[in-house]
Design a protein around this motif. Structure first.
Motif, short mmCIF file in Angstrom:
data_model
loop_
_atom_site.label_atom_id
_atom_site.label_comp_id
_atom_site.label_asym_id
_atom_site.label_seq_id
_atom_site.Cartn_x
_atom_site.Cartn_y
_atom_site.Cartn_z
N GLU A 74 -6.90 2.88 4.25
CA GLU A 74 -7.11 2.42 3.01
C GLU A 74 -8.26 1.12 3.06
O GLU A 74 -9.01 0.93 2.16
CB GLU A 74 -5.99 1.95 2.27
N ASN A 75 -7.87 0.41 4.15
CA ASN A 75 -8.97 -0.55 4.45
C ASN A 75 -9.42 -0.47 5.83
O ASN A 75 -8.90 0.31 6.62
CB ASN A 75 -8.14 -1.95 4.34
N LYS A 110 2.04 -5.04 13.47
CA LYS A 110 3.01 -5.17 14.27
C LYS A 110 3.92 -4.12 14.42
O LYS A 110 4.74 -3.85 15.56
CB LYS A 110 3.81 -6.55 13.94
N GLY A 111 3.95 -3.31 13.54
CA GLY A 111 4.71 -2.04 13.38
C GLY A 111 4.40 -1.05 12.54
O GLY A 111 3.65 -1.40 11.61
N ILE A 112 4.66 0.25 12.70
CA ILE A 112 4.28 1.26 11.76
C ILE A 112 5.50 2.21 11.82
O ILE A 112 6.20 2.69 12.61
CB ILE A 112 3.10 2.08 12.40
N ILE A 113 5.95 2.59 10.63
CA ILE A 113 7.26 3.26 10.36
C ILE A 113 7.40 4.34 9.37
O ILE A 113 6.57 4.04 8.40
CB ILE A 113 8.36 2.18 10.16
N LYS A 118 9.91 12.71 3.64
CA LYS A 118 9.70 13.32 2.25
C LYS A 118 9.05 12.45 1.18
O LYS A 118 8.67 12.79 0.25
CB LYS A 118 11.03 13.81 1.93
N SER A 119 9.25 11.25 1.51
CA SER A 119 8.82 10.29 0.51
C SER A 119 7.19 10.07 0.44
O SER A 119 6.62 9.88 -0.55
CB SER A 119 9.29 8.82 1.03
N GLY A 120 6.70 10.61 1.71
CA GLY A 120 5.07 10.41 1.46
C GLY A 120 4.59 9.35 1.77
O GLY A 120 3.32 9.14 1.85
N LEU A 121 5.23 8.40 2.22
CA LEU A 121 5.05 7.06 2.59
C LEU A 121 5.18 6.45 3.96
O LEU A 121 6.02 6.93 4.58
CB LEU A 121 5.59 6.10 1.77
N LEU A 133 1.66 2.69 2.52
CA LEU A 133 0.60 3.71 2.33
C LEU A 133 0.88 5.20 2.36
O LEU A 133 1.92 5.47 2.63
CB LEU A 133 -0.59 3.37 3.48
N SER A 134 0.11 5.98 1.77
CA SER A 134 0.38 7.67 1.57
C SER A 134 0.34 8.12 3.04
O SER A 134 -0.88 7.74 3.65
CB SER A 134 -0.65 8.04 0.66
N LEU A 135 1.16 8.74 3.37
CA LEU A 135 1.13 9.50 4.87
C LEU A 135 -0.33 10.36 4.69
O LEU A 135 -0.71 10.67 5.85
CB LEU A 135 2.36 10.38 4.91
#
Length: 164
Positions: A74-75, A110-113, A118-121, A133-135
């Protein structure tokens, strides 16, 4: 009798090693992108051009790139030549070597989860905030351009004569 048992044991071990060889070869030839997918994460979290990677028994993932580079989700996002994180199902925790530009500042990720696919996030922990962010932004591994294409936080000072 002891010689026979010893020989039989060696033959059995060699046979088991022979049977497990295809599994060893297939796991070593898989990409880091396949590894991420198998852990419930999108492949596009890591750029296309990966030199190599290691995954320790403790879950420490180290990804080696040809050099520092930039891409955009996104950025703008900056990857060091080595990115490290603890890999678990649905998460990269304690990330080192990854920064994201937010409001003209470069902040370490620092982290990505991915809590719920199913949420698409996907959630990025960027030290001072959590950003969702959107998956779909991470479906495919991105191209990453060499660091030299961006002058990160660099400003050329000019004297009064140059400003006239």
């Amino acid at each position: 009798m002891a010689f026979f048992l010893h020989t039989h044991l060696i033959q059995s071990l060699c046979f088991l090693l022979f049977l497990s060889l295809p599994f060893c070869l297939s796991s070593s030839s898989s990409s880091v992108h396949d590894l991420l997918r198998s852990k419930g994460l999108p492949a596009g979290l890591i750029p296309k051009d990966v030199k190599s990677y290691t995954l320790s028994d403790t879950g420490l993932l180290e990804v080696f790139l040809d050099g520092p580079c930039l891409t955009k989700f996104e950025n703008r996002v900056y990857f060091d030549s080595v990115v490290r994180a603890n890999l678990s199902y649905g998460g990269l925790i304690g990330v080192v070597g990854l920064s994201q530009e937010e409001l003209f500042l470069w902040l370490p990720v620092k982290g990505i989860i991915v809590d719920d696919p199913k949420s698409g996030l996907i959630l990025f922990d960027i030290v001072v905030a959590h950003k969702q962010l959107s998956l779909s932004l991470f479906e495919d591994p991105p191209d990453c351009k060499p660091q030299g294409l961006l002058k990160k936080n660099v400003r050329k000072e000019k004297g009064f004569e140059a400003q006239r």
